[in-house]
Design a protein around this motif. Structure first.
Motif, PDB file in Angstrom:
ATOM      1  N   MET A   1     -26.885 -38.039  31.592  1.00 43.02           N
ATOM      2  CA  MET A   1     -26.634 -37.553  32.952  1.00 43.02           C
ATOM      3  C   MET A   1     -27.273 -36.189  33.105  1.00 43.02           C
ATOM      4  O   MET A   1     -27.203 -35.356  32.208  1.00 43.02           O
ATOM      5  CB  MET A   1     -25.142 -37.428  33.223  1.00 43.02           C
ATOM      6  CG  MET A   1     -24.860 -36.779  34.586  1.00 43.02           C
ATOM      7  SD  MET A   1     -23.104 -36.373  34.867  1.00 43.02           S
ATOM      8  CE  MET A   1     -22.887 -34.973  33.770  1.00 43.02           C
ATOM      9  N   THR A   2     -27.909 -35.952  34.234  1.00 46.35           N
ATOM     10  CA  THR A   2     -28.488 -34.642  34.478  1.00 46.35           C
ATOM     11  C   THR A   2     -28.212 -34.241  35.924  1.00 46.35           C
ATOM     12  O   THR A   2     -28.434 -35.013  36.846  1.00 46.35           O
ATOM     13  CB  THR A   2     -29.992 -34.620  34.117  1.00 46.35           C
ATOM     14  OG1 THR A   2     -30.584 -33.497  34.744  1.00 46.35           O
ATOM     15  CG2 THR A   2     -30.721 -35.845  34.580  1.00 46.35           C
ATOM     16  N   ILE A   3     -27.663 -33.045  36.074  1.00 43.17           N
ATOM     17  CA  ILE A   3     -27.236 -32.583  37.397  1.00 43.17           C
ATOM     18  C   ILE A   3     -28.107 -31.416  37.834  1.00 43.17           C
ATOM     19  O   ILE A   3     -28.290 -30.459  37.078  1.00 43.17           O
ATOM     20  CB  ILE A   3     -25.755 -32.129  37.361  1.00 43.17           C
ATOM     21  CG1 ILE A   3     -24.852 -33.310  36.986  1.00 43.17           C
ATOM     22  CG2 ILE A   3     -25.340 -31.521  38.691  1.00 43.17           C
ATOM     23  CD1 ILE A   3     -23.370 -33.062  37.173  1.00 43.17           C
ATOM     24  N   SER A   4     -28.664 -31.497  39.028  1.00 43.86           N
ATOM     25  CA  SER A   4     -29.437 -30.390  39.589  1.00 43.86           C
ATOM     26  C   SER A   4     -28.841 -29.985  40.929  1.00 43.86           C
ATOM     27  O   SER A   4     -28.316 -30.823  41.656  1.00 43.86           O
ATOM     28  CB  SER A   4     -30.886 -30.808  39.839  1.00 43.86           C
ATOM     29  OG  SER A   4     -31.465 -31.323  38.677  1.00 43.86           O
ATOM     30  N   THR A   5     -28.925 -28.720  41.229  1.00 37.35           N
ATOM     31  CA  THR A   5     -28.480 -28.255  42.534  1.00 37.35           C
ATOM     32  C   THR A   5     -29.644 -27.604  43.238  1.00 37.35           C
ATOM     33  O   THR A   5     -30.367 -26.814  42.653  1.00 37.35           O
ATOM     34  CB  THR A   5     -27.360 -27.201  42.383  1.00 37.35           C
ATOM     35  OG1 THR A   5     -26.249 -27.813  41.770  1.00 37.35           O
ATOM     36  CG2 THR A   5     -26.936 -26.669  43.749  1.00 37.35           C
ATOM     37  N   GLU A   6     -29.832 -27.954  44.490  1.00 35.53           N
ATOM     38  CA  GLU A   6     -30.770 -27.224  45.315  1.00 35.53           C
ATOM     39  C   GLU A   6     -30.026 -26.624  46.491  1.00 35.53           C
ATOM     40  O   GLU A   6     -29.489 -27.350  47.329  1.00 35.53           O
ATOM     41  CB  GLU A   6     -31.882 -28.135  45.793  1.00 35.53           C
ATOM     42  CG  GLU A   6     -32.828 -28.481  44.675  1.00 35.53           C
ATOM     43  CD  GLU A   6     -34.158 -28.922  45.220  1.00 35.53           C
ATOM     44  OE1 GLU A   6     -34.953 -28.074  45.644  1.00 35.53           O
ATOM     45  OE2 GLU A   6     -34.361 -30.130  45.267  1.00 35.53           O
ATOM     46  N   LEU A   7     -29.985 -25.288  46.511  1.00 32.32           N
ATOM     47  CA  LEU A   7     -29.412 -24.595  47.652  1.00 32.32           C
ATOM     48  C   LEU A   7     -30.552 -24.436  48.654  1.00 32.32           C
ATOM     49  O   LEU A   7     -31.279 -23.461  48.653  1.00 32.32           O
ATOM     50  CB  LEU A   7     -28.832 -23.245  47.207  1.00 32.32           C
ATOM     51  CG  LEU A   7     -27.763 -23.348  46.114  1.00 32.32           C
ATOM     52  CD1 LEU A   7     -27.223 -21.963  45.768  1.00 32.32           C
ATOM     53  CD2 LEU A   7     -26.617 -24.257  46.540  1.00 32.32           C
ATOM     54  N   ARG A   8     -30.731 -25.452  49.468  1.00 34.18           N
ATOM     55  CA  ARG A   8     -31.887 -25.505  50.369  1.00 34.18           C
ATOM     56  C   ARG A   8     -31.840 -24.348  51.371  1.00 34.18           C
ATOM     57  O   ARG A   8     -30.762 -23.975  51.833  1.00 34.18           O
ATOM     58  CB  ARG A   8     -31.904 -26.845  51.118  1.00 34.18           C
ATOM     59  CG  ARG A   8     -31.992 -28.079  50.229  1.00 34.18           C
ATOM     60  CD  ARG A   8     -33.245 -28.170  49.423  1.00 34.18           C
ATOM     61  NE  ARG A   8     -34.418 -27.935  50.244  1.00 34.18           N
ATOM     62  CZ  ARG A   8     -35.610 -27.587  49.751  1.00 34.18           C
ATOM     63  NH1 ARG A   8     -35.776 -27.421  48.465  1.00 34.18           N
ATOM     64  NH2 ARG A   8     -36.624 -27.385  50.555  1.00 34.18           N
ATOM     65  N   PRO A   9     -33.002 -23.833  51.723  1.00 34.10           N
ATOM     66  CA  PRO A   9     -33.025 -22.692  52.653  1.00 34.10           C
ATOM     67  C   PRO A   9     -32.481 -23.040  54.040  1.00 34.10           C
ATOM     68  O   PRO A   9     -32.159 -22.134  54.811  1.00 34.10           O
ATOM     69  CB  PRO A   9     -34.509 -22.300  52.709  1.00 34.10           C
ATOM     70  CG  PRO A   9     -35.251 -23.445  52.123  1.00 34.10           C
ATOM     71  CD  PRO A   9     -34.323 -24.151  51.198  1.00 34.10           C
ATOM     72  N   ILE A  10     -32.347 -24.314  54.347  1.00 31.38           N
ATOM     73  CA  ILE A  10     -31.746 -24.707  55.626  1.00 31.38           C
ATOM     74  C   ILE A  10     -30.259 -24.335  55.649  1.00 31.38           C
ATOM     75  O   ILE A  10     -29.671 -24.173  56.721  1.00 31.38           O
ATOM     76  CB  ILE A  10     -31.926 -26.237  55.855  1.00 31.38           C
ATOM     77  CG1 ILE A  10     -31.781 -26.596  57.331  1.00 31.38           C
ATOM     78  CG2 ILE A  10     -30.960 -27.045  55.022  1.00 31.38           C
ATOM     79  CD1 ILE A  10     -32.063 -28.077  57.636  1.00 31.38           C
ATOM     80  N   ALA A  11     -29.637 -24.162  54.484  1.00 26.74           N
ATOM     81  CA  ALA A  11     -28.189 -24.029  54.385  1.00 26.74           C
ATOM     82  C   ALA A  11     -27.677 -22.616  54.586  1.00 26.74           C
ATOM     83  O   ALA A  11     -26.487 -22.408  54.841  1.00 26.74           O
ATOM     84  CB  ALA A  11     -27.717 -24.542  53.018  1.00 26.74           C
ATOM     85  N   SER A  12     -28.560 -21.645  54.464  1.00 33.09           N
ATOM     86  CA  SER A  12     -28.120 -20.257  54.585  1.00 33.09           C
ATOM     87  C   SER A  12     -29.327 -19.357  54.742  1.00 33.09           C
ATOM     88  O   SER A  12     -30.365 -19.599  54.125  1.00 33.09           O
ATOM     89  CB  SER A  12     -27.334 -19.844  53.331  1.00 33.09           C
ATOM     90  OG  SER A  12     -27.276 -18.437  53.223  1.00 33.09           O
ATOM     91  N   PRO A  13     -29.200 -18.290  55.526  1.00 34.32           N
ATOM     92  CA  PRO A  13     -30.325 -17.353  55.629  1.00 34.32           C
ATOM     93  C   PRO A  13     -30.612 -16.649  54.307  1.00 34.32           C
ATOM     94  O   PRO A  13     -31.678 -16.056  54.146  1.00 34.32           O
ATOM     95  CB  PRO A  13     -29.872 -16.358  56.700  1.00 34.32           C
ATOM     96  CG  PRO A  13     -28.402 -16.516  56.815  1.00 34.32           C
ATOM     97  CD  PRO A  13     -28.082 -17.914  56.397  1.00 34.32           C
ATOM     98  N   ASN A  14     -29.687 -16.719  53.361  1.00 32.97           N
ATOM     99  CA  ASN A  14     -29.892 -16.038  52.087  1.00 32.97           C
ATOM    100  C   ASN A  14     -30.541 -16.918  51.029  1.00 32.97           C
ATOM    101  O   ASN A  14     -30.868 -16.437  49.959  1.00 32.97           O
ATOM    102  CB  ASN A  14     -28.550 -15.538  51.543  1.00 32.97           C
ATOM    103  CG  ASN A  14     -27.876 -14.626  52.529  1.00 32.97           C
ATOM    104  OD1 ASN A  14     -28.523 -13.809  53.173  1.00 32.97           O
ATOM    105  ND2 ASN A  14     -26.572 -14.785  52.701  1.00 32.97           N
ATOM    106  N   PHE A  15     -30.694 -18.199  51.292  1.00 33.07           N
ATOM    107  CA  PHE A  15     -31.317 -19.070  50.298  1.00 33.07           C
ATOM    108  C   PHE A  15     -32.822 -19.066  50.500  1.00 33.07           C
ATOM    109  O   PHE A  15     -33.320 -19.080  51.618  1.00 33.07           O
ATOM    110  CB  PHE A  15     -30.780 -20.497  50.396  1.00 33.07           C
ATOM    111  CG  PHE A  15     -29.312 -20.625  50.062  1.00 33.07           C
ATOM    112  CD1 PHE A  15     -28.634 -19.614  49.391  1.00 33.07           C
ATOM    113  CD2 PHE A  15     -28.598 -21.766  50.417  1.00 33.07           C
ATOM    114  CE1 PHE A  15     -27.282 -19.738  49.084  1.00 33.07           C
ATOM    115  CE2 PHE A  15     -27.248 -21.890  50.118  1.00 33.07           C
ATOM    116  CZ  PHE A  15     -26.589 -20.880  49.460  1.00 33.07           C
ATOM    117  N   GLU A  16     -33.532 -19.068  49.378  1.00 29.58           N
ATOM    118  CA  GLU A  16     -34.982 -19.002  49.407  1.00 29.58           C
ATOM    119  C   GLU A  16     -35.562 -20.334  48.950  1.00 29.58           C
ATOM    120  O   GLU A  16     -34.886 -21.100  48.252  1.00 29.58           O
ATOM    121  CB  GLU A  16     -35.468 -17.919  48.429  1.00 29.58           C
ATOM    122  CG  GLU A  16     -34.791 -16.575  48.569  1.00 29.58           C
ATOM    123  CD  GLU A  16     -35.550 -15.660  49.487  1.00 29.58           C
ATOM    124  OE1 GLU A  16     -36.750 -15.925  49.701  1.00 29.58           O
ATOM    125  OE2 GLU A  16     -34.967 -14.691  50.006  1.00 29.58           O
TER     126      GLU A  16
END
Lengths: 259, 242, 242, 259, 259, 242
Positions: free
Chosen positions: A78-93
């Motif tokens: 099992m492999t888990i990745s997270t992407e905090l997409r820039p659509i989700a917050s003005p602070n995400f790059e």
């Protein structure tokens, strides 16, 4: 930190010290949580969208056939990745995952892995061939408490994941054979400390005002913990958070298992 | 998967029962995200796409700043689970190209001159993909820009046409895109009735191209009506809420 | 390596002969590097870890600067040869997470408010790893910060407890970490007797957690004494040299 | 955009509106094009240098043996990369290819791929082993219209590519056996719209002044199109560009095939 | 270069022109060198820590089984990496190795490779399987002359490297079978030119003040050279440095071989 | 390819018929590119190398700026198709090292003090490689700098010598480089008759080194004549054009 942010933080802290949360919740109360399973069910092997207050996390599960780890040659991976997409917050790059995204992925990972939720021994196909389970956490809207929303979406998606058919050394896309073997439902519950108070399920504002954060992932036991933030916790704070997490975890688990 | 195995057109109907000039089912929602300044969600056949807009805001890095107008950046992203064979996270060459042509198309209608030195960011997240995602994304993006209250000269509806089993048809679905002879996605500025995005790959004669191009423009005009309707009802919703 | 093959506890003793609440052997040296402003070296069982501090210094990139306080950055790095199976150089996800929680723990005691806009860098180099490196690194780091003369409210001693063959034990070594049921590393601010770093993975009941947590806090208090002793004797050394 | 650039753009547009191009060409006229095949013929399997006005593009072809794509197990693989080397323009940077380089590679790729120019089915060696054709576009001097110069250099290089000998599971470098099977000659032709005019083969100045750009790659049919730029095109603009591209494509094709 | 740095450089140069080094050494004198073998001997297959004045370099050797290079199918592989860790100097950054780190790795590599110090032909296991020798140079404190400290640490570590046991197609970690076959001891010696003087083993200050640098790696012959810096060297400078390097190399070699 | 299979020297002649002290055929062209401020193209045996110069221009990033002189950057790049086995695009460690020593050599002659804070960029593109490319590149680079009109104290001609089948020979070609015993590339500042680039790998005695070094310096002096000739005729060409 600019002056406006300082004032806002003070205001929230004062309110909390008076026993109030900005959105009117009790300290041990979650925001409304909606779990929509199979949200992208036409392509992904499994998926779930979680709305937790203003937070919105989509998790998709993909299965591929690949090589096992050398130290567990008969187990799936099992492999888990997270992407905090820039659509989700003005602070995400854009760009590769940073510390925050990696922490979310690893805390969710530990809860699922340490509770042995996925029966990886059933994902063995033949020598040097096992199923690889990709858990992709996709943050679409950041309204606070990404870890809980991500963890709930991940296990809700896994519980409802179909196994692709595998014939003649090939994965047959779009045809299915049974479900991914999942035997328990670990649920992460996150509390924060503001002043001397422990609050569960912090909103974005509360995360900003918090001194420290504690996530406890439970099944019938505790499976993972992660403290965050620059503040400290007393032992009694931790024990309160543990109790809260067991209690809320049980409620959320029921919802997931009844989807 | 040999091309002959699948009969893409049977008795004048396509695999999913559509006629040659039918669009797939389209649903447009406005203002679906809280943090983004503007947002839209579009379901189009099996495609599920979300667009969100941030800005006008300070632009980094500084050397991109233009004292005569804002810089519009567009990031098109395919979620790893949006396709049957998991896509590795991060931009690939296809995404970079689509981001580039989408940014050009949107820059054509946004009144960038109103915000010198600023940056406007448009994020397109493809959550489920089934052919035509660049058209779906662009359609969602211009609605999200309108939802963000950013002044625009027009919307940018998009639609593809193509050639499948020798026929010119509208709005290819996945199987048609994979096994067909040609795909021609385009986007228009409806008020000018001019074309702002156009790509093509496959095999077409000039006459076939003319026909496909006309069909796609007509499709985009229908999409335009849906975009306007979605925006109108979102404004009405706002009024009711207030 | 099946879990049953190794008997981790025999006659109330652990593999290396320790009792349940024994720490491994710990050696702390202060001021081991010349270029770094402050440094410390910790041997802890088979772990060998070096920490070095630079700053307060100008912080790059500029957008990280905070006019109300310094920004403390921590980089935890596992040398390629520190583990039996060579680790590829460069940060992996585990290192990034440990760097993050370590920076948070250190930020809790360093008087960052004294150095607005500045950066303070803490580098933790794991030269040989044998379970518990994050505790060893944090223990070394706060000593290195003190050696650098950076004002702090307290040191940050750290220690892990865990569950091995059904027993709650202190300070897991490699085999216990690999084959045991649970690992619980934590770090404390001794003067407040509060917890500043806490992670756990494995399987514990609430009662077991309480016991393990208490054990680890006691272990950290012992580490605290060693930290203070090392710093004191380094100051004495300096006096003798002068 | 600074004031000098604005004035220059206006000047070019005015000239074009008066029917004139800065270099005296007619609207439907290409700059001088020289194609030198086997420019780096001692090492590369194929190569061609194209000089188009001030633009200079070198394409080199390398062949390796590798694995086919899973969905086409009996076909060779072609992969096209573009490097806009910093030697070619003060605006090109070192580092991985950006949007502009990727667009050039992908437009050239589509023309060659969609016309089935390379007979990839003849590049099968044995199960799981096929020829991989690397097409490396190397920009040395950027004087405008990189797409056409790159596309012409690519197909000219491919048409003249030798196959390395392959014996005992090994590529024998420096020995050859026949030519790469190429069955047609797709040619990209790029027009720009300035004011209400359609001009073919834009110089760098014209690219700067253009409203929109349209590339049409033709063999006996149209195989690829790519619109660029922030301006719009009318249907009649597009049809003019298509006609021009068929016409000029035919001329350039003759040159390539007679090399 | 700021004014303080200029003055410091001038001061050092003047001292050197008067026959003096800041630390009182003679021009042909190394700083104290301590070599501690097996510094991280519990995990690494080989290791050595070198203290050269204020410089401190740790080299660790890891062995894995992998594929040979296609052009030497019966030989093991050596690969040397240098990390100038940010702990070692305020000027070192995190991130992938830059020019300085790469130069250190490549100069050390050339000395070991060209003297055939490692008997790579003895590292063959079976078809397509050979030992890979990873040499990781880890800079912990930068007090000048990184190349010599790195080169000495590397060969001292290699000379004392144990071979892991290899049974049933698997590396048995923690069990050993013999030593890595090393047949000679190449030693790099670095001189700098300041004014008209040649000084061996530059300190950090001397590196800063130098006009040019020359490293000569010797066994019984010369095996590698590398000139650095923006200044020039006369032939006689080079020959002096060569003589010094042979002489000092012999002394250091004795120390390494007696560890 | 066993070393014994190929006889590199036969009857006192080398594989391509050269004597021990013969250079390969060299052609130098000046001003071959339009965009670059200065450029040169060098064919040297089978090597084909282009060099281009930009600047003096504004230097980014800012922290590289030196108020006392310009910063000269050199990027040496091997085209993917320049070698028989395709090279993956992008810098590898070899390219980074060659870029570094080339930049140092060029910095030695360019009057950097005339352009404080500025950047000067030298790009070396190896289009076809056949041993000795760093010498060819450096030879092209200093001609390109002169073509750019950047004030220099001298040119930087380069040449290699080496040991092949026991003989010290000039200017190794590919087979000699691959199968020979030693390669010794160097570059000189002719007016000072001093050495500004020197690398060596292989096996040499001190006497052999002296001989090889002398041979390579003589070779570089011949290259110097060709550089000057090429620059002179380019100036004449310019006059004629004007």
């Amino acid at each position: 930190m600019d002056i406006e942010a300082c004032l806002r933080k003070d205001y929230i802290t004062n309110q909390v010290n008076d026993g109030k949360r900005l959105d009117g919740r009790k300290f041990d109360e979650y925001r409304d949580m909606e779990i929509e399973k199979d949200y992208v069910g036409e392509k992904a092997c499994g998926s779930a969208l979680v709305r937790l207050g203003d937070t919105r996390i989509l998790v998709g599960i993909s299965l591929n056939v690949g090589e096992p780890y050398p130290d567990a040659p008969e187990s799936g991976v099992m492999t888990i990745s997270t992407e905090l997409r820039p659509i989700a917050s003005p602070n995400f790059e854009t760009g590769p995952p940073g510390g925050e995204a990696i922490e979310v992925a690893r805390v969710v990972d530990r809860g699922i892995r340490e509770s042995n939720a996925i029966e990886t021994e059933k994902l063995f196909i033949e020598e040097n061939k096992v199923w690889i389970v990709f858990v992709d956490i996709h943050a679409l809207d950041h309204g606070g408490n990404l870890i809980d929303a991500s963890g709930v979406a991940a296990i809700a998606a896994l519980v409802n994941t179909r196994m692709p058919k595998y014939e003649d050394d090939q994965v047959i896309r779009g045809e299915w054979k049974g479900k991914l073997p999942v035997k328990c439902t670990p649920v992460p519950c996150t509390s924060v400390k503001i002043g001397d108070n422990i609050l569960i399920d912090p909103s974005m504002d509360e995360e900003y005002a918090m001194d420290a954060r504690l996530t406890v992932t439970t099944t019938d036991m505790m499976n993972a913990m992660q403290k965050g933030g620059q503040g400290t916790l007393k032992e009694e704070d931790i024990l309160s958070a543990v109790d809260l997490s067991f209690e809320k975890g049980k409620e959320i688990r029921k919802v997931i298992e009844s989807l | 998967m040999a091309k002959d195995d699948v009969e893409l057109i049977k008795n004048g109907k396509r695999l999913d029962g559509r006629k040659f000039d039918d669009l797939r089912k389209i649903k447009i929602e406005v203002g679906v995200l809280k943090r983004a300044v503007g947002s839209a969600y579009v379901e189009w056949g099996k495609n599920k796409v979300m667009a969100g807009v941030y800005g006008p805001r300070e632009l980094h890095p500084k050397y991109l700043r233009d004292p005569t107008k804002a810089h519009l950046r567009c990031i098109y992203n395919l979620a790893p689970f949006s396709v049957e064979d998991r896509k590795r996270p991060g931009p690939d060459r296809r995404s970079v190209e689509i981001s580039k042509v989408s940014a050009e198309a949107l820059s054509s209608v946004v009144m960038l001159e109103k915000y010198p030195n600023a940056g406007i960011d448009v994020f397109i997240e493809v959550l489920q993909a089934d052919a035509g995602t660049r058209c779906v994304g662009l359609t969602a993006a211009s609605v999200a820009l309108a939802d963000a209250g950013i002044p625009m000269r027009d919307l940018v509806p998009a639609c593809a046409a193509g050639k499948v089993s020798g026929e010119i048809v509208l709005d290819l679905m996945k199987e048609e895109d994979n096994l067909g002879e040609c795909d021609l996605p385009l986007a228009i500025i409806p008020r000018k009735k001019e074309i702002v995005l156009l790509q093509m790959d496959g095999k077409l004669t000039k006459d076939e191209f003319k026909k496909a191009c006309g069909l796609a423009v007509d499709g985009a005009m229908k999409v335009y009506e849906m975009q306007k309707e979605a925006l109108l009802s979102s404004i009405n919703n706002v009024r009711i809420e207030e």
